[in-house]
Design an enzyme around this catalytic site. Structure first.
Site, PDB file in Angstrom:
ATOM      1  N   ASN A 215       9.576 -14.248  -3.863  1.00 49.81           N
ATOM      2  CA  ASN A 215       8.149 -13.956  -4.020  1.00 49.81           C
ATOM      3  C   ASN A 215       7.266 -15.085  -3.512  1.00 49.81           C
ATOM      4  O   ASN A 215       6.177 -14.827  -2.993  1.00 49.81           O
ATOM      5  CB  ASN A 215       7.836 -13.558  -5.460  1.00 49.81           C
ATOM      6  CG  ASN A 215       8.187 -12.096  -5.678  1.00 49.81           C
ATOM      7  OD1 ASN A 215       7.569 -11.217  -5.095  1.00 49.81           O
ATOM      8  ND2 ASN A 215       9.219 -11.845  -6.471  1.00 49.81           N
TER       9      ASN A 215
ATOM     10  N   ASN B 203       4.808  -8.568  -9.540  1.00 47.13           N
ATOM     11  CA  ASN B 203       5.501  -9.494 -10.460  1.00 47.13           C
ATOM     12  C   ASN B 203       6.422 -10.472  -9.753  1.00 47.13           C
ATOM     13  O   ASN B 203       6.950 -10.145  -8.702  1.00 47.13           O
ATOM     14  CB  ASN B 203       6.310  -8.659 -11.468  1.00 47.13           C
ATOM     15  CG  ASN B 203       5.406  -8.118 -12.545  1.00 47.13           C
ATOM     16  OD1 ASN B 203       4.548  -8.832 -13.047  1.00 47.13           O
ATOM     17  ND2 ASN B 203       5.597  -6.852 -12.905  1.00 47.13           N
TER      18      ASN B 203
ATOM     19  N   ASP C 283      -1.743  -4.463 -20.006  1.00 43.49           N
ATOM     20  CA  ASP C 283      -1.275  -4.816 -21.352  1.00 43.49           C
ATOM     21  C   ASP C 283      -2.430  -4.692 -22.350  1.00 43.49           C
ATOM     22  O   ASP C 283      -2.262  -4.186 -23.460  1.00 43.49           O
ATOM     23  CB  ASP C 283      -0.724  -6.250 -21.354  1.00 43.49           C
ATOM     24  CG  ASP C 283       0.315  -6.448 -20.266  1.00 43.49           C
ATOM     25  OD1 ASP C 283       1.355  -5.790 -20.331  1.00 43.49           O
ATOM     26  OD2 ASP C 283       0.058  -7.239 -19.332  1.00 43.49           O
TER      27      ASP C 283
ATOM     28  N   GLN D 255       0.629 -15.235   2.111  1.00 42.09           N
ATOM     29  CA  GLN D 255      -0.576 -14.429   1.855  1.00 42.09           C
ATOM     30  C   GLN D 255      -1.722 -15.319   1.368  1.00 42.09           C
ATOM     31  O   GLN D 255      -2.879 -15.108   1.748  1.00 42.09           O
ATOM     32  CB  GLN D 255      -0.276 -13.299   0.865  1.00 42.09           C
ATOM     33  CG  GLN D 255       0.610 -12.216   1.508  1.00 42.09           C
ATOM     34  CD  GLN D 255       0.856 -11.010   0.617  1.00 42.09           C
ATOM     35  OE1 GLN D 255       0.347 -10.925  -0.504  1.00 42.09           O
ATOM     36  NE2 GLN D 255       1.662 -10.077   1.103  1.00 42.09           N
TER      37      GLN D 255
ATOM     38  N   HIS E 253       2.348 -12.161 -18.228  1.00 44.84           N
ATOM     39  CA  HIS E 253       2.568 -10.710 -18.156  1.00 44.84           C
ATOM     40  C   HIS E 253       4.076 -10.475 -18.128  1.00 44.84           C
ATOM     41  O   HIS E 253       4.691 -10.321 -17.081  1.00 44.84           O
ATOM     42  CB  HIS E 253       1.925 -10.103 -16.908  1.00 44.84           C
ATOM     43  CG  HIS E 253       2.399  -8.699 -16.650  1.00 44.84           C
ATOM     44  ND1 HIS E 253       2.064  -7.648 -17.450  1.00 44.84           N
ATOM     45  CD2 HIS E 253       3.224  -8.185 -15.705  1.00 44.84           C
ATOM     46  CE1 HIS E 253       2.660  -6.549 -17.009  1.00 44.84           C
ATOM     47  NE2 HIS E 253       3.369  -6.853 -15.952  1.00 44.84           N
TER      48      HIS E 253
ATOM     49  N   ALA F 180       0.812  -1.228   0.000  1.00 46.84           N
ATOM     50  CA  ALA F 180       0.000   0.000   0.000  1.00 46.84           C
ATOM     51  C   ALA F 180       0.838   1.268   0.000  1.00 46.84           C
ATOM     52  O   ALA F 180       0.377   2.312  -0.445  1.00 46.84           O
ATOM     53  CB  ALA F 180      -0.933  -0.021   1.212  1.00 46.84           C
TER      54      ALA F 180
HETATM   55  P1  NAX Z   1       6.886  -0.152  -5.218  1.00 53.91           P
HETATM   56  O1  NAX Z   1       8.244  -0.686  -4.997  1.00 53.91           O
HETATM   57  O2  NAX Z   1       6.671   1.313  -5.344  1.00 53.91           O
HETATM   58  O3  NAX Z   1       5.918  -0.667  -4.058  1.00 53.91           O
HETATM   59  C1  NAX Z   1       5.900  -1.990  -3.641  1.00 53.91           C
HETATM   60  C2  NAX Z   1       5.493  -1.997  -2.184  1.00 53.91           C
HETATM   61  O4  NAX Z   1       5.273  -3.342  -1.785  1.00 53.91           O
HETATM   62  C3  NAX Z   1       6.554  -1.409  -1.247  1.00 53.91           C
HETATM   63  O5  NAX Z   1       5.990  -0.383  -0.473  1.00 53.91           O
HETATM   64  C4  NAX Z   1       6.947  -2.614  -0.394  1.00 53.91           C
HETATM   65  O6  NAX Z   1       7.285  -2.255   0.945  1.00 53.91           O
HETATM   66  C5  NAX Z   1       5.699  -3.455  -0.458  1.00 53.91           C
HETATM   67  N1  NAX Z   1       5.889  -4.867  -0.103  1.00 53.91           N
HETATM   68  C6  NAX Z   1       6.961  -5.647  -0.369  1.00 53.91           C
HETATM   69  N2  NAX Z   1       6.791  -6.864   0.174  1.00 53.91           N
HETATM   70  C7  NAX Z   1       5.598  -6.849   0.788  1.00 53.91           C
HETATM   71  C8  NAX Z   1       4.900  -7.804   1.562  1.00 53.91           C
HETATM   72  N3  NAX Z   1       5.403  -9.015   1.812  1.00 53.91           N
HETATM   73  N4  NAX Z   1       3.675  -7.453   2.047  1.00 53.91           N
HETATM   74  C9  NAX Z   1       3.182  -6.237   1.838  1.00 53.91           C
HETATM   75  N5  NAX Z   1       3.821  -5.273   1.130  1.00 53.91           N
HETATM   76  C10 NAX Z   1       5.020  -5.582   0.622  1.00 53.91           C
HETATM   77  O7  NAX Z   1       6.328  -0.916  -6.512  1.00 53.91           O
HETATM   78  P2  NAX Z   1       5.109  -0.522  -7.471  1.00 53.91           P
HETATM   79  O8  NAX Z   1       5.599   0.357  -8.545  1.00 53.91           O
HETATM   80  O9  NAX Z   1       3.968  -0.067  -6.650  1.00 53.91           O
HETATM   81  O10 NAX Z   1       4.811  -1.938  -8.156  1.00 53.91           O
HETATM   82  C11 NAX Z   1       4.301  -3.016  -7.404  1.00 53.91           C
HETATM   83  C12 NAX Z   1       4.362  -4.299  -8.205  1.00 53.91           C
HETATM   84  O11 NAX Z   1       3.550  -4.202  -9.375  1.00 53.91           O
HETATM   85  C13 NAX Z   1       5.757  -4.657  -8.710  1.00 53.91           C
HETATM   86  O12 NAX Z   1       5.968  -6.054  -8.483  1.00 53.91           O
HETATM   87  C14 NAX Z   1       5.687  -4.384 -10.185  1.00 53.91           C
HETATM   88  O13 NAX Z   1       6.600  -5.150 -10.921  1.00 53.91           O
HETATM   89  C15 NAX Z   1       4.251  -4.769 -10.473  1.00 53.91           C
HETATM   90  N6  NAX Z   1       3.646  -4.275 -11.705  1.00 53.91           N
HETATM   91  C16 NAX Z   1       2.771  -5.099 -12.362  1.00 53.91           C
HETATM   92  C17 NAX Z   1       2.083  -4.712 -13.482  1.00 53.91           C
HETATM   93  C18 NAX Z   1       1.116  -5.632 -14.155  1.00 53.91           C
HETATM   94  O14 NAX Z   1       0.605  -5.239 -15.205  1.00 53.91           O
HETATM   95  N7  NAX Z   1       0.813  -6.828 -13.655  1.00 53.91           N
HETATM   96  C19 NAX Z   1       2.294  -3.360 -14.074  1.00 53.91           C
HETATM   97  C20 NAX Z   1       2.884  -2.391 -13.126  1.00 53.91           C
HETATM   98  C21 NAX Z   1       3.922  -2.926 -12.189  1.00 53.91           C
HETATM   99  O15 NAX Z   1       5.153  -2.968 -12.861  1.00 53.91           O
END
Ligand code: NAX
Length: 326
Positions: free
Chosen positions: A105, A131, A159, A112, A187, A12
């Site tokens: 992951n 991802n 996408d 979760q 993806h 979040a």
């Molecule tokens: P950010 O790095 O800005 O935010 C991720 C957040 O997740 C961080 O605040 C982190 O503390 C938190 N987090 C990590 N482990 C956690 C856990 N075990 N429990 C709860 N929170 C946890 O990344 P953001 O740009 O917001 O992207 C989030 C994810 O979306 C990434 O994995 C990214 O690769 C993926 N994406 C997927 C897309 C899709 O189309 N499926 C597109 C956009 C994005 O690239």
């Protein structure tokens, strides 16, 4: 007015979370008559930042926002959850192998999945955004043995939306004229954005654009759009990813308006995609459940592209199995 819906957002405090939460609280996802209870899950180091976002949510005085809880405990974050948006994930760090990434992951999405199994509402809907999204969804589903697998999905709507937008730009028509676009597979850069069955204002798209444009411009542009955004913004897609997540959940609950969209769902073996893999398909939402659109002819070119992306999904699944995590 209906009773509040509980929505859990993981990650979040991240950039997608920041783009997502305010739109959910404003009613963009569940409609203007459904109050929302938000539950924000973060890792301990980011709980304070998530609390900051909760302060801002309060400052918006959203009429639909019933409550906001911030926690680092999956058990309490998923307590009574109706909609779970799993956004937080472990990004690939320097020197990290693909197996390290999958393992890190699995360490997030396994627990979760178990917390969702034990605490979420019976009709929970889960969208994995973090991802590698498809395989993370597979892991979460495998760890939630009492939850029907079709409740777990991964996001390819961004996408899909990118493909629709690129096609509309090419044809100089509104995005609302476009139908029948499909994202197949993973993806990742191996995804197959398919225009074979697409129409624009009812006209078949293959008669309107040439194959060379599809193969050498459209497909790579859509598949690599994430990298293009990083180049331009200096940060990865956030608001567009949040918007796609909202589209996915809204359509899942309310139904797809007409034609179809794309989502990664658990394969039932359709189109030769091995049963159990979380792969992107053409889908419609009917009575609150995704259905894979059946009976589309797949020319040789499509078959090869789908097989290549599915091979990558199989390799990810096998790697996770090999690590003893599935
Ligand atoms: P950010 O790095 O800005 O935010 C991720 C957040 O997740 C961080 O605040 C982190 O503390 C938190 N987090 C990590 N482990 C956690 C856990 N075990 N429990 C709860 N929170 C946890 O990344 P953001 O740009 O917001 O992207 C989030 C994810 O979306 C990434 O994995 C990214 O690769 C993926 N994406 C997927 C897309 C899709 O189309 N499926 C597109 C956009 C994005 O690239």
């Amino acid at each position: 007015e209906t009773s509040p819906v509980t929505v859990t957002v993981t990650g979040a405090a991240g950039q997608i979370g920041y783009a997502l939460l305010f739109r959910i609280a404003s009613g963009a996802m569940l409609g203007p008559h459904t109050p929302v209870r938000l539950k924000l899950l973060e890792i301990p180091a980011a709980v304070r930042a998530a609390e900051g976002t909760a302060l801002e949510l309060s400052d918006c005085a959203f009429g639909l926002l019933h409550s906001v809880d911030v926690t680092d405990s999956p058990a309490s974050a998923f307590d009574g959850t109706d909609v779970a948006l799993l956004v937080g994930a472990r990004p690939r760090g320097a020197g990290m192998e693909r197996s390290d990434l999958l393992e890190a992951n699995a360490g997030i999405f396994g627990p979760q999945g178990r917390a969702i199994n034990d605490h979420a509402a019976d009709d929970v809907r889960v969208l994995v955004v973090g991802n590698p999204a498809n395989t993370n969804a597979l892991i979460a589903a495998a760890n939630a043995t009492d939850v029907p697998r079709e409740r777990f999905t991964a996001m390819t709507r961004l996408d899909h939306n990118r493909a629709v937008a690129q096609l509309a730009i090419k044809l100089g028509c509104p995005v609302t004229d476009i139908d029948g676009v499909t994202i197949w597979g993973n993806h990742s850069a191996s995804q197959y954005p398919d225009l074979t069955h697409a129409t624009a204002g009812g006209e078949p798209v293959p008669a309107l654009v040439d194959e060379a444009w599809i193969e050498s411009e459209f497909i790579p542009r859509v598949a690599r759009r994430g990298a293009e955004i990083i180049d331009a913004r200096g940060a990865s897609s956030a608001a567009s990813a949040a918007s796609a997540a909202i589209d996915h959940i809204r359509d899942w609950i309310d139904g797809t308006p007409e034609g179809w969209t794309s989502a990664a769902v658990v394969s039932d073996g359709s189109y030769g995609v091995p049963e159990g893999l979380v792969s992107s398909f053409p889908v419609r939402s009917v009575d609150g459940a995704w259905e894979i659109v059946q009976g589309l002819a797949l020319p040789e070119f499509s078959r090869e592209r789908i097989d290549a992306s599915v091979a990558e999904l199989i390799a990810e699944r096998d790697a996770v199995r090999g690590l003893g995590l599935l």
